[in-house]
Design a protein around this motif. Structure first.
Motif, mmCIF file in Angstrom:
data_model
loop_
_atom_site.group_PDB
_atom_site.id
_atom_site.type_symbol
_atom_site.label_atom_id
_atom_site.label_comp_id
_atom_site.label_asym_id
_atom_site.label_seq_id
_atom_site.Cartn_x
_atom_site.Cartn_y
_atom_site.Cartn_z
ATOM 1 N N PHE A 167 0.830 -1.207 0.000
ATOM 2 C CA PHE A 167 0.000 0.000 0.000
ATOM 3 C C PHE A 167 0.858 1.248 0.000
ATOM 4 N N GLY A 168 0.232 2.355 -0.345
ATOM 5 C CA GLY A 168 0.914 3.640 -0.319
ATOM 6 C C GLY A 168 -0.112 4.752 -0.337
ATOM 7 N N PHE A 169 0.378 5.989 -0.395
ATOM 8 C CA PHE A 169 -0.500 7.159 -0.449
ATOM 9 C C PHE A 169 -0.107 8.028 -1.632
ATOM 10 N N MET A 170 -1.083 8.713 -2.196
ATOM 11 C CA MET A 170 -0.850 9.516 -3.382
ATOM 12 C C MET A 170 -1.706 10.776 -3.298
ATOM 13 N N LEU A 171 -1.091 11.932 -3.481
ATOM 14 C CA LEU A 171 -1.847 13.175 -3.446
ATOM 15 C C LEU A 171 -2.921 13.173 -4.528
ATOM 16 N N ARG A 172 -4.053 13.798 -4.229
ATOM 17 C CA ARG A 172 -5.204 13.766 -5.128
ATOM 18 C C ARG A 172 -4.860 14.271 -6.525
ATOM 19 N N ALA A 173 -4.093 15.353 -6.611
ATOM 20 C CA ALA A 173 -3.756 15.914 -7.914
ATOM 21 C C ALA A 173 -3.013 14.912 -8.777
ATOM 22 N N VAL A 174 -2.184 14.083 -8.152
ATOM 23 C CA VAL A 174 -1.432 13.063 -8.884
ATOM 24 C C VAL A 174 -2.347 11.901 -9.249
ATOM 25 N N ALA A 175 -3.185 11.474 -8.298
ATOM 26 C CA ALA A 175 -4.110 10.364 -8.557
ATOM 27 C C ALA A 175 -5.074 10.701 -9.683
ATOM 28 N N PHE B 171 -4.979 10.025 -1.438
ATOM 29 C CA PHE B 171 -5.667 8.757 -1.647
ATOM 30 C C PHE B 171 -4.803 7.629 -1.087
ATOM 31 N N MET B 172 -5.433 6.546 -0.646
ATOM 32 C CA MET B 172 -4.701 5.331 -0.352
ATOM 33 C C MET B 172 -4.777 4.421 -1.568
ATOM 34 N N VAL B 173 -3.642 3.887 -1.974
ATOM 35 C CA VAL B 173 -3.589 2.938 -3.084
ATOM 36 C C VAL B 173 -3.052 1.618 -2.541
ATOM 37 N N TYR B 174 -3.527 0.505 -3.110
ATOM 38 C CA TYR B 174 -3.047 -0.770 -2.582
ATOM 39 C C TYR B 174 -3.251 -1.913 -3.575
ATOM 40 N N LEU B 175 -2.506 -2.973 -3.314
ATOM 41 C CA LEU B 175 -2.565 -4.225 -4.072
ATOM 42 C C LEU B 175 -2.579 -5.386 -3.090
ATOM 43 N N SER B 176 -3.367 -6.410 -3.375
ATOM 44 C CA SER B 176 -3.223 -7.677 -2.663
ATOM 45 C C SER B 176 -2.138 -8.493 -3.354
ATOM 46 N N ARG B 177 -1.730 -9.565 -2.735
ATOM 47 C CA ARG B 177 -0.761 -10.463 -3.362
ATOM 48 C C ARG B 177 -1.276 -10.958 -4.717
#
Length: 235
Positions: free
Chosen positions: A173-181, A213-219
């Motif tokens: 997981f990570g975080f991304m500023l809204r303008a970038v997302a 925003f929070m961004v994430y991936l499962s395995r």
């Protein structure tokens, strides 16, 4: 469940290597964050080192973290990213961040932690087990040369593959500023889940809050994403 990557990742490794060679980009992976800190201070002055990967704040080593940098044919820094493990064996990510979100501030001066806040998104309640935090994603601001070419897709996926190969985590997981997302960057770098409103950062002297925003991936998401032909993502 463990997802086995060696055979699945082979096409990605071969193709991404060819793409990076064609653009004369060399990547280096390491776990000495004192070295990484020096690189950032000397070669990425526009964006300071993020707190999650500051060796003065955290004990980071080969067991729990690594960084990846990319250099062009002239040896100039053109890309960075970093990863570290976070054990969520007995707590959901939502609960962890309620207590610890201040440890993940954006790399800008003047953040007012007292007025900032975290709101648990739906995915954060589901994320537990062995997690990896992904941050420090940066591309040199040479429009048309590195940014906007799809190279970020190749480089970031290389980092995600390294994280999976090292730790086989349940989640990344990570975080991304809204303008970038809003520019679609989360999808370009390989994240399959994007949840708005997770973080609101207050900055001294600025009335409007910065949303992340929070961004994430499962395995399983990571396996699916790394199976997508990477050459289709590059201009």
């Amino acid at each position: 469940m463990t997802v086995q990557f060696p055979s699945n990742a082979a096409p990605f490794i071969a193709t991404s290597g060819s793409i990076l060679d064609a653009h004369k980009i060399e990547i280096t992976i390491g776990s000495d964050f004192d070295i990484y800190s020096t690189v950032i201070e000397e070669e990425r002055p526009a964006q300071k080192l993020g707190d999650p990967f500051n060796p003065e704040l955290h004990d980071l080593n080969a067991e729990n973290g690594f960084w990846l940098i990319g250099r062009n044919q002239f040896g100039e820094l053109i890309h960075t990213q970093a990863f570290k493990t976070i054990s969520l064996s007995d707590v959901a990510l939502s609960s962890y961040l309620m207590r610890n979100f201040q440890k993940f501030p954006p790399p800008i001066p003047g953040v007012d932690l007292g007025r900032s806040r975290y709101r648990a998104s739906p995915g954060a309640h589901r994320i537990s087990g062995e997690a990896v935090y992904h941050g420090e994603v940066w591309m040199a601001p040479d429009e048309g040369l590195y940014r906007g070419t799809g190279l970020s897709s190749v480089l970031t996926r290389a980092g995600i593959l390294e994280a999976v190969d090292r730790w086989d985590p349940d989640w990344i997981f990570g975080f991304m500023l809204r303008a970038v997302a809003f520019k679609g960057f989360s999808e370009r770098v390989g994240y399959m889940h994007t949840e708005p409103g997770a973080l609101k950062w207050a900055v001294h002297g600025r009335e409007q809050l910065l949303e992340a925003f929070m961004v994430y991936l499962s395995r399983e998401d990571a396996k699916f994403m790394l199976d997508i032909p990477v050459e289709e993502l590059v201009a």
